[in-house]
Structure formats: C-alpha cells, structure tokens
Design a protein around this motif. Structure first.
Motif, mmCIF file in Angstrom:
data_model
loop_
_atom_site.group_PDB
_atom_site.id
_atom_site.type_symbol
_atom_site.label_atom_id
_atom_site.label_comp_id
_atom_site.label_asym_id
_atom_site.label_seq_id
_atom_site.Cartn_x
_atom_site.Cartn_y
_atom_site.Cartn_z
ATOM 1 N N GLN A 225 0.847 -1.189 0.000
ATOM 2 C CA GLN A 225 0.000 0.000 0.000
ATOM 3 C C GLN A 225 0.885 1.242 0.000
ATOM 4 O O GLN A 225 1.869 1.310 0.745
ATOM 5 N N ARG A 226 0.499 2.204 -0.827
ATOM 6 C CA ARG A 226 1.285 3.434 -0.919
ATOM 7 C C ARG A 226 1.088 4.262 0.355
ATOM 8 O O ARG A 226 -0.035 4.683 0.663
ATOM 9 N N PRO A 227 2.159 4.487 1.125
ATOM 10 C CA PRO A 227 2.000 5.212 2.394
ATOM 11 C C PRO A 227 1.784 6.707 2.175
ATOM 12 O O PRO A 227 2.403 7.320 1.309
ATOM 13 N N SER B 13 -5.352 2.026 5.873
ATOM 14 C CA SER B 13 -4.433 0.959 5.443
ATOM 15 C C SER B 13 -4.544 -0.241 6.369
ATOM 16 O O SER B 13 -4.569 -1.391 5.919
ATOM 17 N N ARG B 14 -4.604 0.020 7.675
ATOM 18 C CA ARG B 14 -4.737 -1.089 8.617
ATOM 19 C C ARG B 14 -6.068 -1.814 8.421
ATOM 20 O O ARG B 14 -6.138 -3.046 8.518
ATOM 21 N N ARG B 15 -7.128 -1.058 8.129
ATOM 22 C CA ARG B 15 -8.421 -1.709 7.931
ATOM 23 C C ARG B 15 -8.383 -2.624 6.704
ATOM 24 O O ARG B 15 -8.961 -3.717 6.721
ATOM 25 N N LEU B 16 -7.726 -2.186 5.637
ATOM 26 C CA LEU B 16 -7.613 -3.041 4.446
ATOM 27 C C LEU B 16 -6.915 -4.357 4.768
ATOM 28 O O LEU B 16 -7.330 -5.424 4.325
ATOM 29 N N VAL B 17 -5.855 -4.283 5.566
ATOM 30 C CA VAL B 17 -5.152 -5.506 5.970
ATOM 31 C C VAL B 17 -6.083 -6.404 6.775
ATOM 32 O O VAL B 17 -6.133 -7.622 6.574
ATOM 33 N N ILE C 6 -8.604 -8.274 4.638
ATOM 34 C CA ILE C 6 -8.036 -9.426 3.928
ATOM 35 C C ILE C 6 -7.810 -10.603 4.872
ATOM 36 O O ILE C 6 -8.144 -11.745 4.552
ATOM 37 N N HIS C 7 -7.285 -10.327 6.048
ATOM 38 C CA HIS C 7 -6.881 -11.426 6.933
ATOM 39 C C HIS C 7 -7.944 -11.830 7.951
ATOM 40 O O HIS C 7 -7.872 -12.952 8.472
ATOM 41 N N HIS C 8 -8.899 -10.970 8.233
ATOM 42 C CA HIS C 8 -9.863 -11.283 9.291
ATOM 43 C C HIS C 8 -11.265 -11.571 8.758
ATOM 44 O O HIS C 8 -12.194 -11.787 9.537
ATOM 45 N N THR C 9 -11.440 -11.569 7.430
ATOM 46 C CA THR C 9 -12.751 -11.862 6.849
ATOM 47 C C THR C 9 -12.720 -13.148 6.034
ATOM 48 O O THR C 9 -13.640 -13.424 5.284
ATOM 49 N N ASP D 144 4.459 -2.862 10.139
ATOM 50 C CA ASP D 144 3.791 -2.084 11.186
ATOM 51 C C ASP D 144 2.981 -0.938 10.583
ATOM 52 O O ASP D 144 1.894 -0.614 11.085
ATOM 53 N N ASN D 145 3.502 -0.291 9.535
ATOM 54 C CA ASN D 145 2.753 0.813 8.935
ATOM 55 C C ASN D 145 1.887 0.364 7.755
ATOM 56 O O ASN D 145 1.400 1.209 6.985
ATOM 57 N N ALA D 146 1.737 -0.978 7.608
ATOM 58 C CA ALA D 146 0.857 -1.578 6.581
ATOM 59 C C ALA D 146 1.324 -1.306 5.162
ATOM 60 O O ALA D 146 0.559 -1.477 4.216
#
Length: 565
Positions: free
Chosen positions: A347-349, A358-362, A365-368, A522-524
């Motif tokens: 993801q482009r910071p 950005s954290r929500r996108l991660v 992907i991993h929690h749904t 850490d910064n996604a």
C-alpha cells in the motif's frame, strides 16, 4: 527429414480408408498425396519395402490396384520417435512430435520421466510453457532461475541444507579487517562448456559486464573495482563494507557466462538445445565439483497440449510432475513443502489511504476469510501472516475507518492474484469503495508504467536459498520500492540497508534486516497474503529428488538405477 515426409504421405493414404484395404489407381493416390504419378510409384515401393503397406498393381494404363495398409501411422511415428531419441537426434524427434495435442499426449507417454536411452540416463520433463531466454542478471521465472543455476556457476554458490554461501569457482575467500577488500581464490582447473580453460581475466570481464546491468548496479553498489591480484585470485575493492557480498555473488543473477559466448557456462550441465519446443542439457565432463549422475535433462514444451488440461503434466507452476501425463496415478509425490516465497499486498503510504484505512484493508483481507475462501485448487496455497517464519505481521485493534470512495489496485502474475483481485473488488464494493483493477501481464514489475500511481499493488516474491539475503536484494533492486515510496522514504530505506550490510556478525545483520521489514509491516506498507505448497511427483525409479527453495530440485543430485538386463 525424408522419413518424416514419407510418414506424412502415408498418413494421407491412411486417411482415405482408415486403413481398410482399397481398390484404387496410382493417379488417384498421387492426387491425394499432391505429387506426380511417378513419385507416387516410388513412395509405394519405399513404403512396401519398409513393411508399412502391400501394393498389388494391375498391368495396363489406368488399371486399378489393391492397396493394403499394414501399420497405423501412430505406431510408425512412435517407433521413429524412439529411434531418434535413442540416437540423440532431438531435433528429428521434435519434428516427429508436431501433431495434434491429443495424439501428442499419447505419443510422448512412453518417453517421459527417467529412462536409459542408448545407455544414457536421461530425465525428460513435460513442461507447460515456453521458457524465456537465459540472459545475464535477474530472471522472472522460477524455471529460468533454476536453469541458470544448473548451467552457470558463480564465484560462490548456495547448497542444500545450508544458508551460508559456499565456494564455487572460488574455492575460498578472505576479507580484510575493515571489510573493504575481499579476495576470491579460484580453482586452477576450471573449464568452460566448450572445453576451453577458464581464466581470471574472463571472469573479471564477465563480472564487469554484469555490473553494467541496472539491477546489478544496485545490488553491487558498494563495489568500487574488481582486480586480478594473482592469476588465480579476483579482488573486490569496496566503497563501504558489505558483508552480503558472498551472498550476492551466489545469487542466480550473478552466475557467470563466457564473456563472448553468453550461452556457455561452467555449471554441472551444458546447454545443448534451447528452443520453444525443447530444452536439452547434458552433463559437463569437466565440471570442477561433483559430477552429475544424469547424462541429460530435457524439457519437452508443448503449450497447446496444456491449454485444455494443465493436469497432464504441470497442474500448476509450483506442482511439477515428471512422467507420463496420462498416468499421473502412477507418479509418487517425492518432495513437497510450503514455499518461503509469498504473494503480498503493498500500500502506498501517505497518499489516498490514511494509516487507519491501510490497517483496515489488511484486516479485511486477513480477518474476513477473504484469502482462506479463495476458490482455488485444494492444497495449492496456504494463507500466511508471516513474511518469513517468525516474522509475524502486527496485531492492531479493530479498525472501522471508512475507506475512500475510489482506489486503484495494480497486480501481476501469478494467476491466483486474478482471483484475489476480483474477490477484493467485490468485497470493497459492499463497503462503498470502488476498486479499479489493473493487470500487469508479467511475472514482475519490470516495464510497468502504472507503478507510480496505483494505491495498492499485489505481486509474488520468490525466496532464494538464504531468505534474509533475498529480501534485502528485493528492497535494493525491485522497481516496486522507488515507485511505492516517496523519494525521501526510499533514500532512507537505502541508507538503512547500507547500515545493515556493514554488520559483520550474521545474526546481528539478520536482526537488523528484520527490523526494516517489521517497520514496513507495522505501517501496513507491506502485508503477506499466502504461500504456495510446492510439490514434485515422479515415476518409480527416479531417485535423489529433493525440493529446493524455488520448488525445483538439483539435477546434479537426481539419478536413475541401472536397468535390469
């Protein structure tokens, strides 16, 4: 190839009556075979002498004779193919194999896998795509990377069951106390595949040619000069210490070809044929390390065969079957494992996405279960939350930040990312986020013009024999990073890598590199998605196959038991 032409004419005769005895004339046969009456009589005589047919002519102009075809064309073609392979005439065998895919599948069956042909132990591997040219430097495909390691040698190399580089063209090396001078001491009995003796000057020239490539310039940016300080010693002078240097020289991208003959190397196998249909390697009689047990390895490439059914030979690029394509049930899994390489999301910071988004996108992907429920073949991928074993992605509190109205996703091969991109597009649409998906039709980011503008990127990161070093190489050389990060961010990353490479202690160097990747996770900026499950299957009797980090096996270690007499 006259015999092939004669076989093709016989095939036309067979098509007239499907092998049934027929009453016909020379003129009718000649018209069907597109030749003169005179040539048709010659063909009939030659085919009868070969035992293919029986022709009883009647005296008198225009009289009809009786034609009896004795052998099916497929049987003749198979016999001719075996004769060509036994006599080492691979090009003739290729010409014989140019038939319809269904017929080719049957024809190749007896000749794939491990066979002793003409007293020569040969391994034949059916492969699902043409192979890209073996050019100096980095190669996108795993098969091409593996072949480069079998054909070419480096000053150092990686070996099975060790993450430490070992000697190759150089039998050992030493480094000065300040880390700025590295001396690589060469074997004195090195030979190129063409039989010529290797000289230090040739290796110096090959290295200098490599270092002119943009990607290799980045990899060896610490190298100031390469000198011949003894007829059998190459000395690297550095601008700054680089304790990754033996690792860089062992990478497949640093393997050395003859400076004037780029297809000639010094590895355990020499390249004999490299075409869209056939790749043939033969063992190098003057190899400076342990000699291969196999005499030859062949890739039989028939893309049209596998368009309809990848399962005939290579169910997936990471699942290789060595043997008869119609008899996969006879093949035995001989080696398998979870790849260290991974597919990732970047993801482009600091652009369209905030840190919370950005954290929500991660988390989406991993929690749904988005990755876990991909409609893919069973046992093909394994969802992952680690870049490497123990390099765990962070756990954040649940994020509910609304996503932007529009995002752009750019991705390249493998094919699983097609499915992943579509799944993500559909899911984000339910959250009010329109995801524009762009596919870069390649195995890497080379030549991609949209890298500098996309919000999200998905790709595949192959991992070599030393995982930590491979990831350092990725950060230095891949076009992703200067396009993903801002100029100050990328400059800071490179300065950090320069500091990491100064660490002489291996464990301290590994830990310092892990800290870099922990920050990216850490910064996604970087998130692992899944690993592949590598698998190799082979018929009984093919021994010495052990899965390597690229999902292949060392051809120099495979062997075939001698046939029973």
């Amino acid at each position: 190839m006259r015999l092939l032409n004669r076989l093709n004419q016989y095939q036309r005769l067979w098509q007239i009556s499907a092998g049934e005895t027929q009453s016909t004339s020379v003129t009718e046969l000649a018209a069907h075979c597109f030749c003169s009456d005179r040539h048709m009589r010659t063909l009939l005589r030659q085919m009868q002498d070969a035992g293919w047919l029986r022709w009883q002519s009647q005296s008198g102009r225009g009289k009809r004779g009786e034609l009896q075809l004795l052998i099916a064309p497929e049987s003749i073609r198979s016999e001719m193919l075996e004769q060509a392979l036994n006599s080492g005439q691979q090009q003739n065998a290729l010409a014989l194999a140019q038939i319809a895919p269904d017929d080719l599948r049957t024809l190749l069956n007896p000749f794939l896998g491990g066979l002793w042909q003409n007293e020569t132990p040969t391994l034949r591997i059916p492969y699902y795509r043409p192979l890209d040219p073996l050019v100096p430097g980095f190669l996108p495909g795993r098969a091409e990377q593996h072949l480069a390691g079998q054909i070419f040698s480096g000053l150092t190399r990686f070996v099975s069951h060790s993450i430490q580089p070992q000697g190759d063209l150089a039998h050992h090396w030493d480094v000065s106390a300040d880390g700025l001078c590295w001396r690589f001491h060469l074997h004195a009995t090195l030979h190129w595949h063409n039989g010529d003796t290797v000289t230090a000057a040739q290796l110096q020239e090959s290295l200098q040619l490599l270092l002119q490539l943009p990607a290799l310039q980045k990899l060896f940016s610490s190298v100031a000069d390469i000198e011949i300080t003894h007829p059998w010693c190459l000395t690297f002078k550095l601008h700054r210490p680089d304790f990754w240097l033996p690792y860089r020289l062992a990478s497949y991208g640093s393997r050395l070809a003859h400076p004037q003959q780029p297809r000639v190397g010094t590895g355990p196998f020499r390249l004999v044929t490299y075409s869209r249909e056939l790749v043939r390697l033969e063992s190098h009689d003057h190899y400076h390390l342990g000699h291969p047990f196999l005499k030859a390895v062949e890739f039989w490439i028939t893309p049209q065969l596998f368009e309809q059914d990848l399962g005939t030979s290579c169910r997936h690029p990471v699942q290789i079957a060595i043997g008869e394509p119609d008899e996969l049930h006879h093949l035995q899994p001989v080696s398998n494992g979870i790849s260290l390489g991974f597919c990732y999301l970047a993801q482009r910071p600091g652009a369209r996405l905030s840190p919370a988004q950005s954290r929500r996108l991660v988390q989406i992907i991993h929690h749904t279960s988005l990755v876990q429920t991909l409609p893919l073949d069973e046992n093909l991928i394994t969802p992952s939350s680690e870049l490497l074993p123990g390099w765990q992605m962070p756990e954040w509190p649940a994020e509910q930040a609304p996503l932007p109205a529009k995002l752009t996703l750019l991705y390249h091969l493998p094919v699983e990312l097609h499915i992943m991109a579509e799944q993500l597009r559909l899911y984000l649409a339910t959250l009010g986020c329109e995801l524009t998906v762009i596919f870069h039709d390649s195995k890497n980011w080379d030549g991609c013009t949209q890298l500098a503008t996309a919000d999200l990127m998905m790709g595949d990161r192959l991992i070599g024999e030393t995982p930590e070093y491979t990831l350092e190489q990725w950060l230095r050389c891949d076009p992703l990073w200067p396009n993903l990060l801002s100029a100050p961010q990328f400059a800071h990353l490179q300065a950090t890598l320069d500091a990491v490479q100064r660490q002489a202690n291996e464990q301290e160097r590994y830990q310092a590199l892990r800290d870099v990747f922990d920050t990216l996770m850490d910064n996604a900026t970087l998130t692992p998605l899944f690993n592949y499950q590598y698998r190799i299957s082979a018929p009984p009797g093919v021994e010495g196959i052990h899965l390597n980090t690229r999902g292949w096996f060392d051809f120099a270690e495979a062997w075939l038991p001698a046939p029973a007499r």
